[in-house]
Design an enzyme around this catalytic site. Structure first.
Site, mmCIF file in Angstrom:
data_model
loop_
_atom_site.group_PDB
_atom_site.id
_atom_site.type_symbol
_atom_site.label_atom_id
_atom_site.label_comp_id
_atom_site.label_asym_id
_atom_site.label_seq_id
_atom_site.Cartn_x
_atom_site.Cartn_y
_atom_site.Cartn_z
ATOM 1 N N ALA A 126 -7.658 19.150 -4.515
ATOM 2 C CA ALA A 126 -7.402 19.388 -3.088
ATOM 3 C C ALA A 126 -7.206 20.875 -2.804
ATOM 4 O O ALA A 126 -7.242 21.292 -1.651
ATOM 5 C CB ALA A 126 -6.154 18.614 -2.659
ATOM 6 N N ASP B 286 -9.919 -10.368 9.838
ATOM 7 C CA ASP B 286 -9.820 -9.124 9.073
ATOM 8 C C ASP B 286 -11.226 -8.612 8.720
ATOM 9 O O ASP B 286 -11.515 -7.414 8.869
ATOM 10 C CB ASP B 286 -8.987 -9.368 7.808
ATOM 11 N N VAL C 153 0.830 -1.212 0.000
ATOM 12 C CA VAL C 153 0.000 0.000 0.000
ATOM 13 C C VAL C 153 0.864 1.262 0.000
ATOM 14 O O VAL C 153 0.607 2.208 -0.758
ATOM 15 C CB VAL C 153 -0.974 0.000 1.207
ATOM 16 N N LYS D 26 -13.139 -5.072 9.974
ATOM 17 C CA LYS D 26 -13.814 -4.121 9.084
ATOM 18 C C LYS D 26 -15.288 -3.962 9.455
ATOM 19 O O LYS D 26 -15.828 -2.856 9.445
ATOM 20 C CB LYS D 26 -13.679 -4.595 7.633
#
Ligand code: NAP
Ligand code: HSE
Length: 435
Positions: free
Chosen positions: A34, A203, A15, A207
């Site tokens: 942004a 996992d 990631v 979540k």
């Protein structure tokens, strides 16, 4: 254009490297949306010399990631390390102590320490954002807390683990066995550092607890999620489900319930038989999907890539864009002080249909024993199939689908069979997802 938002990036694995690639590839577009550029200034990981397929030469290197938030050249810390405790948690705490915002993909840390961290972020008036922690690239947290914020949610459920979905759908398509497909999911970067978190359902439970806290305004309670993974699913179960018109998917489900006279929350992760005409039956590979049933929106379906570098980085950078725009918000949608402490719902009265698979010794009287236990517990059988006779005394599979009835009756039937010498392993119960 305004000053850049300066990022410290902890963790340069799947990631972390994806975040660098995305910020570089879409720099101009991100700056426009942004209102200012987003710029990585410093990075940290364990091994400074590892080739990560991205150029790190423009960034400072920090050996001690825990102090990243204290650096003067950092506005926001991005934590892409993982682990509920350890350096990730230490980094989150020091970041808030330094008055900086934190973006994380770390569902384990949020599931275990989300309330503490949200309290610290709120006190410091900084952001704690974790869109990437749930369902990879799908903006489901944003969907629930912004797009569907006006609704009371009746139920939230879905496929929350890409690795398990990849394994189940690949077994279904190819007939290959579990271990072999897990290795492939690991190689594709979907699995957790310890894949037991994926295949044992932990996992998905992390979540689900995050989603449930946001959807139902509840204090996050990971320990209340009843969790069963996919390790006991055999190719024969998948074939059997197929013959009956179902696929098997690991489903996380949360909904309001009761405990005594008071409100409570039901949270469960469990493999389900999903009818082939249900939208979740067509969710294959590492794709995730979340269904949220709002009292005015009706059924909403969020679907997309649930794991992998690109989709996860997409969610991380969306959080950074929010922070760059000054959109901080309460991490769990409402301030921590207003979250309800909901106890786990009683499940005794839950009703549904179940698939029950027995592995038994093939000898006269075994079927009668199984069906007698069902009768004595008040479980009505819709269909029953016996498969795989070898020789007298060999092992066979008996699969049943029950009519709708209390889940507690199925548990009672299994209790009656507990310790029976006819059973060669513990029965497997999968719930059937209705509607
Ligand atoms: P990963 O590939 O294993 O990368 C972890 C990174 O953290 C590595 O760069 C590693 O350094 C660094 N690291 C680990 N322990 C460390 C320590 N004690 N001190 C310093 N650095 C340390 O993991 P990942 O798949 O990118 O996942 C990162 C986080 O994102 C996890 O919380 C995960 O649950 C979450 N997530 C992952 C995905 C996905 O699809 N992979 C999707 C959503 C969320 P070295 O490289 O030097 O060893
Ligand atoms: N291991 C996780 C999964 C990564 O397979 O879904 C995404 O959170």
């Amino acid at each position: 254009m305004a000053e850049p938002l300066r990022i410290a990036l902890a963790g340069l694995g799947t990631v972390g490297a994806g975040v660098i690639r995305l910020i570089e590839a879409n720099a101009a577009l991100i700056a426009r949306r942004a209102g200012r550029p987003i710029q990585v200034t410093v990075v940290s990981a364990r091994d400074r010399n590892k080739d990560r397929g991205v150029d790190l030469s423009a960034f400072a290197w920090e050996d001690d990631m825990v102090i990243l938030g204290e650096r003067a050249d950092v506005d926001v810390v991005v934590e892409m390390v993982g682990g509920s405790d350890g350096p990730a948690l230490a980094l989150a705490r020091t970041t808030f102590e330094a008055g900086k915002s934190l973006v994380t993909a770390n569902k384990a840390m949020i599931a275990h320490h989300g309330l503490e961290l949200a309290t610290k972020a709120e006190a410091a008036k900084v952001a704690l954002k974790f869109e990437a922690a749930v369902a990879g690239g799908i903006p489901v947290i944003k969907g629930l807390r912004e797009g569907a914020a006006a609704n009371e949610f009746q139920r939230v459920y879905g496929i929350l683990n890409g690795t398990c979905n990849y394994i189940l759908s690949t077994m279904e398509d190819t007939g290959r066995d579990f271990g072999n497909v897990l290795t492939e999911a690991q190689a594709k970067g979907y699995a957790e550092a310890d894949p037991a978190f994926d295949i044992e359902g932990t996992d998905a439970a992390h979540k689900l607890s995050i989603l449930a806290a946001i959807a139902f305004g509840a204090k996050i309670d990971f320990t209340a999620v009843a969790t069963t993974g996919i390790t006991r699913i055999r190719a024969a179960d998948i074939a059997q489900a197929d013959a009956l018109g179902y696929v098997i998917r690991l489903i996380g489900m949360a909904e309001p319930g009761r405990n005594g006279d008071g409100p409570a929350l039901f949270q469960r992760v469990h493999p389900h038989l999903v009818p082939v005409d249900h939208p979740l039956a067509h969710v294959d590979g590492a794709t995730n999907a979340v269904v949220a049933e709002g009292n005015f929106s009706g059924r909403l379906l969020f679907q997309g890539a649930g794991a992998g570098d690109g989709p996860t980085a997409s969610a991380v950078v969306a959080d950074l864009i929010d922070i760059a725009r000054g959109e901080i918000g309460a991490p769990f949608s409402v301030p921590v002080s207003e979250l309800e402490a909901l106890v786990p719902a009683e499940t005794g009265h839950r009703a549904g249909r179940s698939y029950i698979r027995f592995m038994v010794t093939d000898r006269p009287g075994v079927l009668a024993e199984l069906t007698a236990a069902m009768r004595d517990a008040g479980v009505s059988i819709e269909s029953l199939i016996q498969k795989g006779r070898t020789e007298e005394g060999g092992e066979v599979m008996v699969a049943m689908v029950t009519h709708e009835g209390p889940e507690s009756s199925v548990s009672e039937a299994l209790r009656l069979l507990d310790g029976s010498p006819s059973l060669t392993e513990a029965p497997l119960v999968l719930h059937i997802l209705e509607d």
